[in-house]
Design an enzyme around this catalytic site. Structure first.
Site, PDB file in Angstrom:
ATOM      1  CG  ASP A 117      13.747  53.390 -13.887  1.00 23.77           C
ATOM      2  OD1 ASP A 117      12.995  53.546 -14.873  1.00 23.77           O
ATOM      3  OD2 ASP A 117      13.596  52.454 -13.058  1.00 23.77           O
ATOM      4  CB  SER A 118      13.605  55.153 -19.418  1.00 23.16           C
ATOM      5  OG  SER A 118      13.213  56.487 -19.189  1.00 23.16           O
ATOM      6  CG  ASP A 125      11.128  56.246 -12.438  1.00 24.42           C
ATOM      7  OD1 ASP A 125      10.437  55.754 -11.532  1.00 24.42           O
ATOM      8  OD2 ASP A 125      11.162  55.804 -13.590  1.00 24.42           O
ATOM      9  CD  GLU A 163       5.981  50.580 -19.295  1.00 25.62           C
ATOM     10  OE1 GLU A 163       6.828  50.236 -20.150  1.00 25.62           O
ATOM     11  OE2 GLU A 163       6.289  51.154 -18.235  1.00 25.62           O
ATOM     12  CD  GLU A 204       9.257  50.215 -12.377  1.00 18.59           C
ATOM     13  OE1 GLU A 204       9.382  48.980 -12.237  1.00 18.59           O
ATOM     14  OE2 GLU A 204       9.848  50.851 -13.258  1.00 18.59           O
ATOM     15  CE  LYS A 243       7.748  56.273 -13.202  1.00 14.60           C
ATOM     16  NZ  LYS A 243       7.965  54.793 -13.063  1.00 14.60           N
TER      17      LYS A 243
END
Length: 265
Positions: A44-45, A83, A182, A115, A113
């Site tokens: 999602d970057s 993501d 991270e 978070e 993925k």
């Protein structure tokens, strides 16, 4: 041969490092695949790198699906991870399963993925139980930027370190096959990695991991807005491209382009 879960765990068992690149389109994914990058993360970057936003929160499920489809067209062997964007899995367990299932079904990606740690363990367990491999992501989590305020190292304080230990265990116990750390202190990463059953991937978490992930545009120097401490640029791509564009402009203005060889008779 296509990379799969067995391939990745065999690398962990042998002590062979795993390489992951985060990217968002056909051509960059194709380049990663051709040189043997193990995994491609459609992160999602893309919110900052592709859309030019200040953070990742605006990325939609439809955008992740679109970019993952583009990546899949360029891949023959790499393991592709999609993501899940902000609020695509936090609303409810049912909505999380529905959205993750949609991403896998519509894109052909190999895993998703998410978070978070303890708070998403139930989601991870449910997804794993229905056959959707899950990558966890703890430490600094960009989707929580409004909580952190800005990118920060997580785990220096005793309470943060203990929370990370609990999160890591919760994700492992729930069945996350891979966990991204991270911006975590190297000593804490080493502690978690040495006891891990899951594959541990670092980004700004030191070398004591099973592998590393970086963004494609950081690796080749295409993204110049900011450069985190943990990024290593292997090419100053933006400078090379700007030089090429300047040369093109000059050749057009001077009449050097197009030449006779570049024109139809």
């Amino acid at each position: 041969m296509p990379v799969n879960l067995k391939t990745l765990f065999k690398k962990k068992e042998k002590g062979e490092k795993i390489t992951i690149v985060s990217t968002y389109d056909y051509w960059s994914a194709k380049l990663c695949d051709e040189v043997g990058i193990d995994c491609i993360l459609v992160g999602d970057s893309l919110g900052t790198v592709i859309k030019g936003e200040k953070h990742t929160l605006s990325v939609t499920l439809e955008e992740v699906i679109y970019h993952t489809k583009c990546v899949m067209r360029g891949v023959k062997e790499a393991f592709v991870i999609a993501d899940m964007p902000f609020m695509s899995y936090q609303v409810s367990l049912e909505k999380a399963v529905e959205n993750c299932g949609r991403v896998i079904k519509e894109t052909g990606a190999n895993a998703v993925k998410l978070e978070g740690g303890e708070e998403i363990a139930e989601i991870v367990y449910r997804l794993r139980s229905i056959g959707i491999p899950v990558v966890g992501h703890i430490g600094f989590t960009p989707q929580s930027i409004n909580v952190f305020g800005k990118p920060a190292v997580v785990g220096k304080r005793a309470e943060e370190a203990e929370k990370l230990r609990r999160d890591f265990k919760a994700l492992e116990d729930a069945g996350a096959f891979m966990i991204v750390l991270e911006s975590v202190p190297t000593s804490l990463t080493k502690e978690l990695w040495e006891k891990s059953r899951s594959i541990v991937i670092g980004i700004g978490a030191g070398k004591f991991t099973d592998g590393q992930v970086l963004v494609f545009h950081d690796i080749v120097g295409l993204f110049e807005d900011f450069k985190p401490k943990f990024v290593r640029r292997y090419l100053e791509g933006a400078k090379l491209i700007k030089e090429a564009l300047k040369n093109f402009k000059q050749d057009v203005l001077s009449g050097k382009f197009p030449s006779e060889e570049e024109s139809y008779g």
